[in-house]
Design a protein around this motif. Structure first.
Motif, PDB file in Angstrom:
ATOM      1  N   HIS A  15       0.756  -1.254  -0.039  1.00 45.41           N
ATOM      2  CA  HIS A  15       0.122  -0.112  -0.100  1.00 45.41           C
ATOM      3  C   HIS A  15       0.867   1.298  -0.073  1.00 45.41           C
ATOM      4  O   HIS A  15       0.390   2.251  -0.637  1.00 45.41           O
ATOM      5  CB  HIS A  15      -1.057   0.032   1.261  1.00 45.41           C
ATOM      6  CG  HIS A  15      -0.437   0.406   2.569  1.00 45.41           C
ATOM      7  ND1 HIS A  15      -0.177  -0.500   3.254  1.00 45.41           N
ATOM      8  CD2 HIS A  15      -0.642   1.841   2.963  1.00 45.41           C
ATOM      9  CE1 HIS A  15       0.187   0.231   4.433  1.00 45.41           C
ATOM     10  NE2 HIS A  15      -0.063   1.659   4.218  1.00 45.41           N
ATOM     11  N   GLU A  19       0.597   4.039  -3.056  1.00 42.50           N
ATOM     12  CA  GLU A  19       0.492   5.558  -2.492  1.00 42.50           C
ATOM     13  C   GLU A  19       1.364   6.471  -3.048  1.00 42.50           C
ATOM     14  O   GLU A  19       1.187   7.402  -3.584  1.00 42.50           O
ATOM     15  CB  GLU A  19       0.414   5.738  -0.877  1.00 42.50           C
ATOM     16  CG  GLU A  19       0.367   7.322  -0.561  1.00 42.50           C
ATOM     17  CD  GLU A  19       0.249   7.257   1.045  1.00 42.50           C
ATOM     18  OE1 GLU A  19       0.171   8.424   1.361  1.00 42.50           O
ATOM     19  OE2 GLU A  19       0.168   6.270   1.761  1.00 42.50           O
ATOM     20  N   ILE A  45      -4.332   4.124   3.071  1.00 40.96           N
ATOM     21  CA  ILE A  45      -3.719   5.187   2.120  1.00 40.96           C
ATOM     22  C   ILE A  45      -4.478   6.459   2.375  1.00 40.96           C
ATOM     23  O   ILE A  45      -3.975   7.474   2.211  1.00 40.96           O
ATOM     24  CB  ILE A  45      -3.873   4.738   0.766  1.00 40.96           C
ATOM     25  CG1 ILE A  45      -3.027   3.647   0.409  1.00 40.96           C
ATOM     26  CG2 ILE A  45      -3.560   5.838  -0.388  1.00 40.96           C
ATOM     27  CD1 ILE A  45      -3.303   2.744  -0.875  1.00 40.96           C
ATOM     28  N   ASN A  46      -5.838   6.575   2.403  1.00 41.04           N
ATOM     29  CA  ASN A  46      -6.549   7.709   2.422  1.00 41.04           C
ATOM     30  C   ASN A  46      -6.378   8.474   3.589  1.00 41.04           C
ATOM     31  O   ASN A  46      -6.131   9.700   3.601  1.00 41.04           O
ATOM     32  CB  ASN A  46      -8.249   7.215   2.346  1.00 41.04           C
ATOM     33  CG  ASN A  46      -9.106   8.492   2.142  1.00 41.04           C
ATOM     34  OD1 ASN A  46      -8.711   9.185   1.381  1.00 41.04           O
ATOM     35  ND2 ASN A  46     -10.305   8.745   3.168  1.00 41.04           N
ATOM     36  N   SER A  48      -3.489   8.600   5.329  1.00 39.76           N
ATOM     37  CA  SER A  48      -2.278   8.938   5.100  1.00 39.76           C
ATOM     38  C   SER A  48      -2.114  10.523   4.535  1.00 39.76           C
ATOM     39  O   SER A  48      -1.596  11.388   4.628  1.00 39.76           O
ATOM     40  CB  SER A  48      -1.266   7.937   4.527  1.00 39.76           C
ATOM     41  OG  SER A  48      -0.049   8.599   4.171  1.00 39.76           O
ATOM     42  N   LEU A  49      -3.003  10.185   3.325  1.00 39.36           N
ATOM     43  CA  LEU A  49      -2.961  11.256   2.292  1.00 39.36           C
ATOM     44  C   LEU A  49      -3.819  12.671   3.092  1.00 39.36           C
ATOM     45  O   LEU A  49      -3.369  13.882   2.747  1.00 39.36           O
ATOM     46  CB  LEU A  49      -3.916  11.063   0.849  1.00 39.36           C
ATOM     47  CG  LEU A  49      -3.183  10.016   0.144  1.00 39.36           C
ATOM     48  CD1 LEU A  49      -4.100   9.706  -0.882  1.00 39.36           C
ATOM     49  CD2 LEU A  49      -2.037  10.590  -0.541  1.00 39.36           C
ATOM     50  N   MET A  66      -6.672   9.351  -4.569  1.00 37.18           N
ATOM     51  CA  MET A  66      -7.312   8.380  -4.470  1.00 37.18           C
ATOM     52  C   MET A  66      -8.092   7.554  -5.833  1.00 37.18           C
ATOM     53  O   MET A  66      -8.089   6.366  -5.896  1.00 37.18           O
ATOM     54  CB  MET A  66      -8.505   8.228  -3.332  1.00 37.18           C
ATOM     55  CG  MET A  66      -7.570   8.215  -2.044  1.00 37.18           C
ATOM     56  SD  MET A  66      -6.696   6.814  -1.322  1.00 37.18           S
ATOM     57  CE  MET A  66      -7.937   5.412  -1.588  1.00 37.18           C
TER      58      MET A  66
END
Length: 69
Positions: A15, A19, A45-46, A48-49, A66
């Motif tokens: 992941h 990313e 991932i979301n 973290s972003l 995303m």
């Protein structure tokens, strides 16, 4: 020119690779043996972003990044 790439495995490394690749503008396909692993990777991932966006490190909206995964 490479525009798309695939990542096999949605674990810690997978992941993260997905990313970073999406942040670089690639269209990323992630595969794993379980939908649970894929959904968990997507959530991580979301999150973290969003953190990068809130800190001003990421200028692009997290949803846009995303959309490439």
């Amino acid at each position: 020119m490479i525009k798309r790439l695939g990542v096999v495995g949605a674990g810690t490394m997978g992941h993260g690779i997905a990313e970073v690749s999406a942040l670089a503008g690639f269209e990323v396909y992630v595969i794993d043996v379980s939908w649970d692993f894929l959904n968990r990777a997507k959530q991580r991932i979301n999150e973290s972003l969003i953190k990068f966006y809130e800190k001003g490190i990421l200028k692009e909206k997290p949803e846009n990044v995303m959309s490439r995964i």
